[in-house]
Design an enzyme around this catalytic site. Structure first.
Site, mmCIF file in Angstrom:
data_model
loop_
_atom_site.group_PDB
_atom_site.id
_atom_site.type_symbol
_atom_site.label_atom_id
_atom_site.label_comp_id
_atom_site.label_asym_id
_atom_site.label_seq_id
_atom_site.Cartn_x
_atom_site.Cartn_y
_atom_site.Cartn_z
ATOM 1 N N HIS A 1 0.914 -1.146 -0.089
ATOM 2 C CA HIS A 1 -0.045 -0.095 0.081
ATOM 3 C C HIS A 1 0.981 1.080 -0.005
ATOM 4 C CE1 HIS A 1 -3.919 -2.158 1.426
ATOM 5 N NE2 HIS A 1 -3.960 -1.541 0.177
ATOM 6 N N GLU B 1 -11.073 -8.824 -20.580
ATOM 7 C CA GLU B 1 -9.927 -9.183 -19.868
ATOM 8 C C GLU B 1 -9.434 -10.541 -19.770
ATOM 9 O OE1 GLU B 1 -10.675 -7.044 -15.459
ATOM 10 O OE2 GLU B 1 -12.469 -7.970 -16.462
ATOM 11 N N CYS C 1 -9.028 0.754 -20.489
ATOM 12 C CA CYS C 1 -9.271 1.509 -19.128
ATOM 13 C C CYS C 1 -8.389 0.874 -18.251
ATOM 14 C CB CYS C 1 -10.492 1.220 -18.574
ATOM 15 S SG CYS C 1 -11.039 -0.429 -18.306
#
Length: 543
Positions: free
Chosen positions: A184, A423, A492
């Protein structure tokens, strides 16, 4: 001192020339594990609540991915199951500090033992939670880091809350002995444009003096020679000029040198991502990642809350199209009580539309909120991880049923266009099997599944990319099909925001890209230097 090169792992791009810097060492402010407070159960309850309140205060200053990280930590602190072993140990006679530390250390060890780098990287989030509560047990956490301008912060590891509460000087960077490019903290550094290199090894903590940190190459050069410094200065100046140029192009339509128009849309993870953005700089929103704000079980069934979020996004867009992806949970995006636990391979398991169709009650809530929002603007609904035509058909049937129910109840609604993400290679190879109203290529997963590389394993990342001829061939096939049948095809994934990849994507036939908002200017600047008319003629899909 002779020049010295250390090689780590690239985590966030950028070049920093500055001084190596460590926070002043302070004694750890943690509870003595052997000490008892007299009422250890109440003390631990209070410390967990105080740590949660501190995170909630930090959350109020954040949005987007940063808010997601803190929100996840709050959710863990609110999870009674996480703290249960600690309270059981207190009931058996252990003091609060020892009980909490032991319970969290077991959780951390389980994550560190995972075969998946993504889950190993989450261990530091639990270390963060552990240390916050221990600090509260001992009287409160220390103040935030204040990192000087042009300083390269050296540390073994950095916790997410430390990163978010720090005051970062201009041109600062991070050099970590440990860490992961999928952590993170690495994601947060990329979001803020801070150069970061991880995995430099423990020796980096003993270094000092002037250095060059290259977050793109994953290197740290200590005591750089004059020639290297001069080259770095020129590169930094060039990158600053590029950012200035990108700022100019950000306000313009994306137009190639020979007059071909390309749609550049925004990708967002939360409605708050739009704060401060000028909608005139974008051709709409190409991807709303709903799983990043519908990340708790209670939000999945909150129709009014979802409707408010979608309506806010449509209002910002001001008549420009908005594409909302239905819940793309699973894989690297678990949601407690919704995604299956302990799948052998979560990226090949129950995720995306597979999960939505397995939980129709939850799916119907989202479809209903989306249909209601479509009454306020041009909304499009996009299904993730579609593999079979029947998944699209089943989702369409559910959407039509909810539209019919809204009409019967006299509730304002619209009929949003229904499209799919591309995908899975099975879709890209035969897009003609899918009766979608539009297609959007998710380049991250398309690379993963085409090249058999994990998105979360840095060691295998070089084995696959959008630039691979096989991936570009699949993109070209879908783009050609879209032209043939008159359906929009966009992209995207992260590749759309990479200036180095944009020429290949447009040559493959794409004319619509969705990018992180801060990258739109750089993408438009690249487009302005291309000639695209020769690749703008309709074509049939390659055989």
């Amino acid at each position: 001192m002779a020049e010295r090169l250390l090689v780590g792992v690239a985590a966030s791009p950028g070049l920093v020339s500055g001084r190596l810097w460590r926070p002043e060492s302070e004694a750890a402010s943690q509870a003595d594990p052997a000490a008892s407070t007299g009422d250890d159960e109440a003390a631990l309850h209070g410390a967990i609540a105080s740590a949660g309140q501190a995170l909630a205060a930090l959350l109020g200053e954040l949005d987007g991915d940063e808010a997601e990280v803190v929100g996840m930590q709050i959710a863990f602190l609110e999870d009674d199951e996480l703290a249960r072993p600690a309270f059981e140990a207190i009931a058996a006679g252990q003091p609060a500090g020892a009980a909490w530390a032991a319970a969290m250390d077991a959780e951390i060890a389980a994550y560190q033992a995972s075969d998946d780098e993504y889950f190993r990287a989450r261990a530091v989030d639990f270390q963060d939670i552990r240390d916050r509560v221990l600090a509260e047990l001992s009287g409160g956490a220390s103040g935030p880091l204040v990192v000087p301008d042009h300083a390269i912060l050296l540390a073994a590891e950095l916790r997410p809350s430390e990163f978010l509460s720090a005051r970062w000087g201009a041109g600062a960077g991070l050099a970590l002995a440990q860490g992961s490019p999928t952590s993170h903290v690495a994601m947060l550094a990329r979001g803020r444009g801070l150069a970061m290199v991880v995995g430099l090894g423990p020796e980096v903590l003993d270094l000092h003096g002037e250095a060059l940190l290259d977050g793109a190459e994953g290197t740290l050069v200590v005591a750089p020679e004059q020639g290297r410094l001069a080259a770095a200065g020129a590169r930094i100046a060039s990158e600053e000029a590029g950012r200035a140029q990108a700022a100019v192009y950000a306000a313009r339509p994306a137009l190639s040198r020979d007059g071909v128009r390309v749609a550049v849309q925004a990708t967002i993870a939360d409605p708050s991502d739009l704060d401060g953005l000028d909608p005139a700089h974008f051709d709409g929103i190409g991807l709303v990642r709903t799983e990043l704000f519908l990340d708790r079980p209670e939000r999945l069934t909150d129709e009014e809350g979802q409707l408010a979020a979608y309506a806010r996004i449509l209002a910002w867009a001001g008549g420009r199209p908005v594409t909302v992806r239905t819940l793309d949970a699973g894989g690297d995006k678990p949601i407690a009580g919704y995604t299956p636990a302990h799948e052998a391979n979560p990226f090949l398991g129950m995720r995306g539309i597979r999960l939505s169709l397995r939980h129709p009650d939850v799916f119907r809530v989202q479809l209903r909120a989306l249909a209601r929002a479509a009454a306020t603007g041009p909304l499009k609904v996009m299904l993730p991880m579609v593999t079979l035509p029947r998944e699209l058909a089943d989702a369409r049937a559910l959407l039509e049923a909810e539209i019919a129910a809204l009409a019967a109840a006299g509730v304002a609604h619209g009929r949003p266009a229904l499209g799919i993400m591309v995908e899975v290679p099975a879709v890209a190879i035969t897009p003609e099997r899918f009766d979608a109203e539009f297609f959007s290529i998710g380049s991250n997963d398309l690379v993963q599944y085409t090249c058999a590389v994990s998105r979360e394993e840095a060691a295998s990342a070089e084995l696959g990319s959008v630039a691979d001829p096989s991936v570009l061939a699949l993109i070209a096939r879908v783009a050609a099909h879209g032209r043939q049948v008159g359906r929009e095809v966009s992209l995207c994934g992260d590749a759309g925001g990479d200036p180095a990849l944009v020429p290949a994507l447009l040559t493959a036939g794409l004319r619509s890209l969705s990018v992180q908002p801060g990258l739109a200017g750089a993408v438009k600047a690249v487009i302005a230097g291309l000639d695209l008319a020769s690749t703008d003629e309709p074509s049939t899909p390659p055989s």
